[in-house]
Design a protein around this motif. Structure first.
Motif, PDB file in Angstrom:
ATOM      1  N   ASN A 149       0.831  -1.200   0.000  1.00 34.24           N
ATOM      2  CA  ASN A 149       0.000   0.000   0.000  1.00 34.24           C
ATOM      3  C   ASN A 149       0.868   1.254   0.000  1.00 34.24           C
ATOM      4  N   CYS A 150       0.435   2.259  -0.721  1.00 34.14           N
ATOM      5  CA  CYS A 150       1.132   3.540  -0.741  1.00 34.14           C
ATOM      6  C   CYS A 150       1.047   4.177   0.645  1.00 34.14           C
ATOM      7  N   ASN A 151       2.179   4.704   1.141  1.00 33.92           N
ATOM      8  CA  ASN A 151       2.205   5.300   2.487  1.00 33.92           C
ATOM      9  C   ASN A 151       1.325   6.537   2.591  1.00 33.92           C
ATOM     10  N   ASP A 152       1.276   7.300   1.503  1.00 36.80           N
ATOM     11  CA  ASP A 152       0.547   8.572   1.546  1.00 36.80           C
ATOM     12  C   ASP A 152      -0.960   8.361   1.669  1.00 36.80           C
ATOM     13  N   CYS A 153      -1.479   7.359   0.954  1.00 39.02           N
ATOM     14  CA  CYS A 153      -2.952   7.229   0.896  1.00 39.02           C
ATOM     15  C   CYS A 153      -3.429   5.905   1.492  1.00 39.02           C
ATOM     16  N   GLU A 154      -2.502   5.119   2.063  1.00 41.89           N
ATOM     17  CA  GLU A 154      -2.838   3.823   2.656  1.00 41.89           C
ATOM     18  C   GLU A 154      -3.561   2.905   1.687  1.00 41.89           C
ATOM     19  N   PRO A 202      -6.427  12.041  -7.620  1.00 38.38           N
ATOM     20  CA  PRO A 202      -5.477  10.976  -7.303  1.00 38.38           C
ATOM     21  C   PRO A 202      -4.352  11.413  -6.367  1.00 38.38           C
ATOM     22  N   CYS A 203      -3.900  10.479  -5.553  1.00 36.67           N
ATOM     23  CA  CYS A 203      -2.780  10.676  -4.625  1.00 36.67           C
ATOM     24  C   CYS A 203      -1.517  10.974  -5.425  1.00 36.67           C
ATOM     25  N   LYS A 204      -0.706  11.951  -4.941  1.00 40.58           N
ATOM     26  CA  LYS A 204       0.513  12.323  -5.670  1.00 40.58           C
ATOM     27  C   LYS A 204       1.576  11.234  -5.555  1.00 40.58           C
ATOM     28  N   GLY A 205       1.618  10.631  -4.376  1.00 36.26           N
ATOM     29  CA  GLY A 205       2.669   9.639  -4.110  1.00 36.26           C
ATOM     30  C   GLY A 205       2.608   8.429  -5.033  1.00 36.26           C
ATOM     31  N   CYS A 206       1.410   8.028  -5.398  1.00 32.53           N
ATOM     32  CA  CYS A 206       1.287   6.790  -6.185  1.00 32.53           C
ATOM     33  C   CYS A 206       0.528   7.039  -7.484  1.00 32.53           C
ATOM     34  N   ARG A 207       0.251   8.294  -7.780  1.00 28.97           N
ATOM     35  CA  ARG A 207      -0.510   8.688  -8.970  1.00 28.97           C
ATOM     36  C   ARG A 207      -1.840   7.939  -9.058  1.00 28.97           C
TER      37      ARG A 207
HETATM   38 ZN   LIG Z   1      -0.999   6.946  -2.717  1.00 27.97          ZN
END
Ligand SMILES: [Zn+2]
Ligand SMILES: [Zn+2]
Length: 375
Positions: A149-154, A202-207
């Motif tokens: 899972n992406c840390n920014d958006c879980e 969309p989350c920047k960390g994982c697009r």
């Molecule tokens: Zn993310």
């Protein structure tokens, strides 16, 4: 642990296609959710039966399963998603069967709702180990790819402060119904890929992807005595859960490599040791390989080729540690094929000095032939 597919269907390994089909039909009827009124244990059985039949009815998958104890995994790599239920991936025939029974308004509850937490998929990894590792157990480093899972958006894929929204095409169900002949089949929704939600910011960390493939390294304990086909379960090392559900499990399927010297049968090991013919005649102390290194074996005078000697408790341990197998050493008397003139002369001399008494086995054999021919 997953059960053996043949066991699940209650048929033998050699069962014909007809036997498989009729066993499957019987069990599918017995455990069908319409008949068992939502009984959880029956539902599990029903899934098991469908999974087993989904693999065994297909010739190629069955052959693969017979060899490796698992169904072929997509991508042909060391592992892939195992299980398949609730995974949302379309295309496998048994998901169609499953979805046809459990999907949508059926009330079976087999699929998770869009925002409910659900457990991640299990993963399977094939570990190839040496006979020595199987005999004494070992710590084995394995590495495999799994989703993280992406840390920014879980894992939601939505930017901070925003939420994924319900998918408009499937209304959050994650699946859509389609007609296929007699059946109404449900498939993963093409717009949200079965997630039931879509992301507008969309989350920047994982697009917006939510997850990415990450290499995972683990050290696993291989217990002494393990054999090909065994599966080790490593809890919580599978794919991440959805909506903060727990991770699935990792199953490590063991494949014990062929050994150059030893053959294995359960807990016993076998090896053949060639010896020079004078040593077989005169007797000797022979150094033989064992799993624990070299051991000495007394070879009595007059040992015949093919004689088997047992080295007690020199085999592999029973997986539960109750007993230790034996090592069986087969002696092979080597007949020389390249002799010097002097050696040849000595053997000829030896032969001249020999009589019937020198070869009692041969004499007994000739007597047998004679008495048979005279009958
Ligand atoms: Zn993310
Ligand atoms: Zn959708």
């Amino acid at each position: 642990m997953a059960r053996d597919f043949y066991e699940v269907l209650g048929v033998s390994r050699g069962a014909s296609e007809d036997e498989l089909r009729s066993a499957y039909r019987k069990l599918a009827h017995k455990y069908h959710p319409d008949k068992t009124g939502g009984d959880k244990a029956a539902e599990e059985k029903f899934k098991e039966v469908n999974e087993a039949y989904g693999v065994l009815k297909n010739k190629e998958k069955r052959a693969h399963y017979d060899q490796f104890g698992s169904e072929p995994q997509p991508g042909g790599g060391g592992f892939g998603g195992a299980g398949g239920f609730g995974g949302g991936g379309a295309g496998s025939p048994f998901e169609d069967i499953f979805d046809a029974f459990f999907g949508g308004g059926g009330g079976g509850g087999g699929r998770s709702r869009a925002n409910a937490a659900s457990r991640g998929d299990d993963l399977e990894y094939h570990a190839s180990i040496t006979l020595m590792e199987a005999a004494f157990g070992s710590k084995k480093k394995i590495s495999f790819n799994r989703m993280e899972n992406c840390n920014d958006c879980e894992g939601s894929g939505a930017a901070k402060g925003s939420q994924p929204t319900q998918c408009s095409q499937c209304g959050g169900q994650g699946q859509v119904r389609m007609s296929q002949g007699f059946f109404s089949v449900t498939r993963a929704c093409p717009q949200c890929q079965g997630k039931g939600t879509t992301v507008s910011d969309p989350c920047k960390g994982c697009r917006g992807k939510g997850q990415s493939k990450v290499k995972r390294e683990l050290s696993i304990d291989i217990p002494a005595g393990i054999d090909t086909g065994s599966r080790l379960r490593v809890p919580g090392e599978g794919e991440p859960g959805r909506n903060r559900g727990p991770r699935g499990d990792l199953f490590v399927r063991i494949d014990v490599q062929e050994d150059e010297v030893f053959e294995r049968e359960g807990t016993n090991i076998f090896c053949e040791v060639p010896i020079d013919f004078p040593k077989a005649i005169l007797g000797c102390t022979l150094k033989v390989p064992t799993l624990k290194g070299e051991a000495e074996l007394k070879i009595p005078a007059g040992t015949q080729s093919g004689t088997v000697f047992k080295l007690r408790s020199m085999g592999l341990p029973d997986l539960r540690g109750y007993r230790q197998g034996d090592q069986l050493v087969t002696i092979q008397v080597e007949t020389p094929t390249k002799l010097s003139r002097e050696q040849k002369e000595l053997i000829q001399k030896f032969d001249e000095l020999s009589s019937e008494k020198t070869y009692p086995i041969h004499k007994r054999f000739m007597n047998k032939i004679k008495s048979t021919l005279n009958k």
